[in-house]
Design an enzyme around this catalytic site. Structure first.
Site, PDB file in Angstrom:
ATOM      1  CG  HIS A  57      -1.873  -0.879   1.465  1.00 10.64           C
ATOM      2  ND1 HIS A  57      -3.267  -0.490   0.496  1.00 10.64           N
ATOM      3  CD2 HIS A  57      -2.098  -2.219   1.337  1.00 10.64           C
ATOM      4  CE1 HIS A  57      -4.334  -1.594   0.955  1.00 10.64           C
ATOM      5  NE2 HIS A  57      -3.107  -2.969   0.672  1.00 10.64           N
TER       6      HIS A  57
ATOM      7  CG  ASP B  40      -0.422   9.309   0.813  1.00 13.87           C
ATOM      8  OD1 ASP B  40       0.141   8.144   1.008  1.00 13.87           O
ATOM      9  OD2 ASP B  40      -0.509  10.174   0.923  1.00 13.87           O
TER      10      ASP B  40
HETATM   11  C1  GDG Z   1      -2.250   4.256   3.170  1.00 14.24           C
HETATM   12  C2  GDG Z   1      -0.898   4.477   2.204  1.00 14.24           C
HETATM   13  C3  GDG Z   1      -2.412   4.268   0.620  1.00 14.24           C
HETATM   14  C4  GDG Z   1      -8.395   9.635   8.204  1.00 14.24           C
HETATM   15  N1  GDG Z   1      -9.507  10.428   8.828  1.00 14.24           N
HETATM   16  C5  GDG Z   1      -9.976  10.598  10.037  1.00 14.24           C
HETATM   17  C6  GDG Z   1     -10.622   8.777   8.653  1.00 14.24           C
HETATM   18  N2  GDG Z   1      -9.748   9.057   7.973  1.00 14.24           N
HETATM   19  C7  GDG Z   1      -9.172   8.401   6.766  1.00 14.24           C
HETATM   20  C8  GDG Z   1      -9.797   8.863   5.603  1.00 14.24           C
HETATM   21  C9  GDG Z   1      -8.938   7.582   4.495  1.00 14.24           C
HETATM   22  C10 GDG Z   1      -7.938   6.954   5.161  1.00 14.24           C
HETATM   23  O1  GDG Z   1      -8.438   7.213   7.223  1.00 14.24           O
HETATM   24  C11 GDG Z   1      -6.035   7.761   5.566  1.00 14.24           C
HETATM   25  O2  GDG Z   1      -6.259   7.005   3.915  1.00 14.24           O
HETATM   26  P1  GDG Z   1      -4.698   7.557   3.200  1.00 14.24           P
HETATM   27  O3  GDG Z   1      -4.951   7.090   2.074  1.00 14.24           O
HETATM   28  O4  GDG Z   1      -5.191   9.214   3.114  1.00 14.24           O
HETATM   29  O5  GDG Z   1      -3.275   7.568   3.768  1.00 14.24           O
HETATM   30  P2  GDG Z   1      -2.710   6.235   5.166  1.00 14.24           P
HETATM   31  O6  GDG Z   1      -3.527   6.082   6.135  1.00 14.24           O
HETATM   32  O7  GDG Z   1      -1.483   6.566   5.160  1.00 14.24           O
HETATM   33  O8  GDG Z   1      -2.925   4.809   3.853  1.00 14.24           O
HETATM   34  C12 GDG Z   1      -1.890   4.944   1.546  1.00 14.24           C
HETATM   35  C13 GDG Z   1      -3.152   3.573   1.809  1.00 14.24           C
HETATM   36  O9  GDG Z   1      -3.170   3.122   2.530  1.00 14.24           O
HETATM   37  C14 GDG Z   1      -4.565   2.745   0.981  1.00 14.24           C
HETATM   38  O10 GDG Z   1      -3.523   1.930   0.470  1.00 14.24           O
HETATM   39  O11 GDG Z   1      -3.711   5.310   0.169  1.00 14.24           O
HETATM   40  O12 GDG Z   1      -1.076   5.912   0.527  1.00 14.24           O
HETATM   41  O13 GDG Z   1      -0.132   5.454   3.747  1.00 14.24           O
HETATM   42  O14 GDG Z   1      -9.456   6.460   4.135  1.00 14.24           O
HETATM   43  O15 GDG Z   1     -10.668   8.476   5.272  1.00 14.24           O
HETATM   44  N3  GDG Z   1     -11.648   8.424   8.751  1.00 14.24           N
HETATM   45  C15 GDG Z   1     -12.806   8.698   9.728  1.00 14.24           C
HETATM   46  N4  GDG Z   1     -12.074  10.035  10.746  1.00 14.24           N
HETATM   47  C16 GDG Z   1     -10.864  10.124  10.567  1.00 14.24           C
HETATM   48  O16 GDG Z   1     -10.913  11.583  11.282  1.00 14.24           O
HETATM   49  N5  GDG Z   1     -13.692   8.282  10.026  1.00 14.24           N
END
Ligand code: GDG
Length: 753
Positions: free
Chosen positions: A167, A382
């Site tokens: 990921h 990212d």
């Molecule tokens: C890894 C990789 C890749 C965030 N704040 C809240 C909340 N979130 C949720 C978002 C989103 C998720 O968390 C974050 O996903 P990201 O993709 O932005 O980032 P990582 O956590 O670093 O994920 C990344 C991912 O894996 C998938 O392969 O995209 O590059 O680093 O879904 O909505 N959800 C809630 N409250 C929050 O305050 N409910």
């Protein structure tokens, strides 16, 4: 019944021990949603850690109760001790792999102990999986915490279908090579049948590292390593697009529903109708570019002072990895920076940054997405970034602008966003101006295009595509793995041979009918081979073709007096027996002017190597060079030539200690295709030992018998023999007239001692 086993570091559930009871909550992250078609379902299971150290489980009774509840939902917990969490999770995974793979090399401090515990915990996961995995089951391993698991599984159970998805980014070779245990990580991942990345860059970086560090062969997206093939492909992860869209629409419609956050934001907007909200949401992580985002916003205010009081950055940073030192420091730095910028620009009724260091429930997240006019997402690196996609889907009102770092995987799919370099304050500032001034019609147009794509390539599509490719890849492996020639096969061949009237033999020369010699000129045919060829060609029903990479002169000198046909220089020339040579209409040698100097330069720097100049191909031989140096230089040469393929129209053949360049529109496959079309053969046998012969195997009709000479790599051939001596025995077998059953058995015993 075959099942699917999903494996991730954390199970998608939360468990808490409170007031002497177990609290169990299903978490609704992107991965859990994406995999909902696979779990819960039939007898599928999900293996992972529960998120708390073994030592924090209060009593044995509560532990049993927790286990029972977890297992009843088809989750299999892997128990980790406090020490394992420190060294495997916080240590190796989050303090070494995470920073290194995101190009924060300065944060990655390798430690032998952490590596040792990482190996130990990966083994723990593999052992747990093996308790449940049966032959034919599918195992899908997720992410950088478990990169050794595929190999550990493969060693124990060969017939599992193993997939793995990373990921996070896979860094460029120059960064990856700094990891002391780099080979073990690559080998661990290569235990799977299908390895997935979010973007083409990550896939290419991985393949490059494999080619530089392992003695592996790479054919398009397939890595062949130690007799096992791993397909490496790109699967950009999507989101549950409908869910975000529907919740946003629902919130818009249901004005009665109490939405405190939205209400507060709207009240503020009522009082300050011209104020625009800029949103950012991330985990508090140094890769997410939070610091540069604040500084860029400060820069924007400094150079656009008329915007003071007109824009607000609403910044959510969700606490993450709070036990890791760098994250604690980051939190302190961000607190300080927000304080400084706010104190510098705030007015009595307005502050530039509204900062939340906490997480929000899903509904509030949507409120934020729908209330903010701009999303400013600026990671330094990212893997994908799902927040960007979620913002786009939640903008059901038709307006909204996404400003997105080009360093995210998501940028490859969201071309309609305003893409910025996250280290350039100027670019971020300009993008903010552009977003604030963008006409609504343009906002709608851009959003609509992105939304259509996100709806189509949603997280279900991602999971289904990966699993379906995994099934195919794993099945293909068993289908085309060559069989060692055995007694039954021999009997069938002989029967076919006897019943046929027009036979075709397509035989490669070097490595197939003769062994390799130090120089090409030493590999003249010996008496035994010439006798065999003569015998084979004497039968009028037999049409024997030597299909070789050799030059015309050698082939003609050696075989001119036999009733056989010659194809020289990989198909550039052909000659029917006792006839003249004909050149292939696709012949063109302009590319040689560019390739020859490159090979000559390489020869200078690689003692023992030499260039063989054929009329229409160039071969760089390094059989006599120092093995390590030769291999390294060959990789260098292939890498350089690879870039030239589109412009020069060349084809590269990475043979046995030789790199050969030919005209891309001429190869053995094209050559034999023409032969096959012209004749009406009822028996076809093809034998060859290297890549160039694979092109021949590829073009054979299904009923043809194809034999790979050598056991080192995978092949499209149906059968395999060990070396050229055995290949000769195959031919001998057809031409011997008086074979009885006893002889057959002796032959086979000799072939497979
Ligand atoms: C890894 C990789 C890749 C965030 N704040 C809240 C909340 N979130 C949720 C978002 C989103 C998720 O968390 C974050 O996903 P990201 O993709 O932005 O980032 P990582 O956590 O670093 O994920 C990344 C991912 O894996 C998938 O392969 O995209 O590059 O680093 O879904 O909505 N959800 C809630 N409250 C929050 O305050 N409910």
């Amino acid at each position: 019944m075959e099942k699917t086993i999903i494996v991730s570091n954390r199970l998608p559930i939360e468990i808490k021990f409170e007031n002497n009871s177990v609290q169990f909550n299903q978490s609704v992250g992107g991965l859990a949603t994406g995999l909902s078609a696979l779990h819960p379902k039939d007898n599928n299971i999900w293996v992972g850690w529960l998120g708390i150290p073994e030592e924090n489980v209060p009593t044995d009774e509560l532990k049993d109760e927790a286990l029972e509840r977890v297992i009843s939902h088809d989750y299999i917990p892997v128990s980790l001790t406090q020490q394992e969490i420190v060294d495997y999770y916080e240590g190796f995974s989050n303090r070494i792999i995470w920073p290194l793979f995101h190009y924060f090399t300065q944060y990655a401090a390798f430690s032998k102990k952490k590596w040792h515990i990482y190996q130990q915990v990966n083994k723990k996961f593999a052992d747990e999986i093996l308790e449940y995995a049966d032959d034919g089951d599918t195992v899908w391993v997720h992410d950088y915490h478990l990169m050794l698991v595929p190999k550990l599984l493969r060693e124990k159970k060969k017939k599992l279908h193993i997939g793995c998805f990373l990921h996070i980014p896979f860094p460029s070779f120059e960064v990856f090579r700094t990891l002391p245990c780099r080979e073990a990580i690559l080998e661990g991942l290569l235990g799977c049948d299908l390895l997935g990345f979010h973007t083409l860059d990550y896939q290419q970086h991985f393949l490059e590292s494999v080619s530089q560090l392992l003695d592996a062969e790479i054919k398009c997206n397939d890595v062949i390593f130690q007799g096992k093939v791993t397909r490496v492909q790109v699967y950009p992860m999507g989101i549950d697009a409908k869910k975000f869209q529907e919740e946003a629409q629902f919130q818009m419609k249901s004005s009665k529903k109490k939405l405190p956050l939205r209400e507060e934001l709207e009240n503020y907007k009522k009082e300050n109708p011209n104020v625009k909200y800029i949103l950012s949401i991330d985990r508090m992580d140094y890769t997410k570019g939070i610091e540069n985002r604040i500084r860029a916003f400060e820069y924007f205010l400094k150079y656009n002072p008329w915007m003071i009081g007109q824009v607000r950055l609403l910044m959510v940073a969700v606490p993450s990895r709070t036990n890791v030192q760098q994250y604690q420091k980051l939190k302190r730095d961000i607190d300080e920076l927000v304080g400084r910028v706010n104190s510098k620009y705030a007015t009595l009724g307005w502050s530039p940054i509204q900062y939340f260091y906490r997480s929000f429930p899903f509904e509030s997240l949507i409120e934020l997405y729908t209330s903010c006019d701009i999303a400013l997402i600026t990671p330094i690196r990212d893997g994908m970034n799902l927040v960007a996609k979620e913002y786009v889907m939640a903008r059901t009102g038709g307006t909204g602008v996404l400003i997105l770092s080009e360093m995210t995987g998501a940028a490859k799919e969201l071309a309609e966003a305003l893409l910025i370099n996250p280290t350039s304050y100027q670019q971020i500032s300009d993008a903010l101006t552009q977003a604030l001034e963008m006409p609504e019609a343009e906002q709608e147009k851009r959003l609509q295009r992105m939304q259509e794509r996100l709806l189509k390539y949603n997280v279900n599509h991602w999971a289904q595509e990966f699993i379906s490719d995994l099934q195919q890849t794993a099945n293909r492996e068993t289908r085309i793995e060559p069989l060692l020639l055995n007694e039954t096969a021999y009997d069938t061949f002989r029967k076919k041979y006897r019943q046929s009237e027009k036979r075709l033999f397509l035989l490669d020369y070097d490595g197939t009918l003769v062994g390799f010699k130090d120089t090409p000129s030493q590999a003249a045919p010996d008496e035994e081979l010439l006798g065999l060829i003569e015998e084979l060609s004497r039968d009028e029903k037999n049409n024997v073709y030597l299909v070789s990479g050799r030059d015309r002169t050698s082939l003609q000198t050696w075989f001119d007096k036999y009733r056989i046909h010659l194809i020289a220089e990989h198909g550039a020339y052909s000659k029917r027996c006792f006839d003249e040579w004909c050149s292939h209409p696709n012949l063109n040698d302009d590319w040689m002017q560019s390739v020859l100097p490159l090979m000559e330069k390489l020869t200078d720097r690689t003692p023992g190597s030499f260039v063989e100049q054929k009329k229409h191909s160039l071969a760089w031989h390094y059989r006599k060079a120092d093995t390590e140096l030769g291999n390294a230089k060959a990789k260098e040469l292939l890498k350089m030539l690879n870039n030239w393929i589109p412009t020069l129209g060349i084809s590269l053949l990475n043979g046995n200690k030789v790199v050969e360049v030919t005209n891309g529109h001429i190869n053995k496959g094209i050559a034999i295709q023409e032969v096959i079309h012209q004749g009406n053969f009822d028996f076809i046998l093809a034998m060859g030992d290297d890549h160039t012969d694979e092109m021949m195997f590829d073009k054979l009709p299904t009923q043809a018998i194809s034999v790979k000479v050598g056991m080192d790599t995978r092949t499209l051939a149906k059968y395999a023999v060990k070396d050229f001596r055995e290949a000769r025995k195959v031919l001998e077998y057809f031409i011997k007239k008086d074979l009885n059953k006893v002889n057959v058995k002796e032959k086979i015993a000799a072939l497979n001692p």
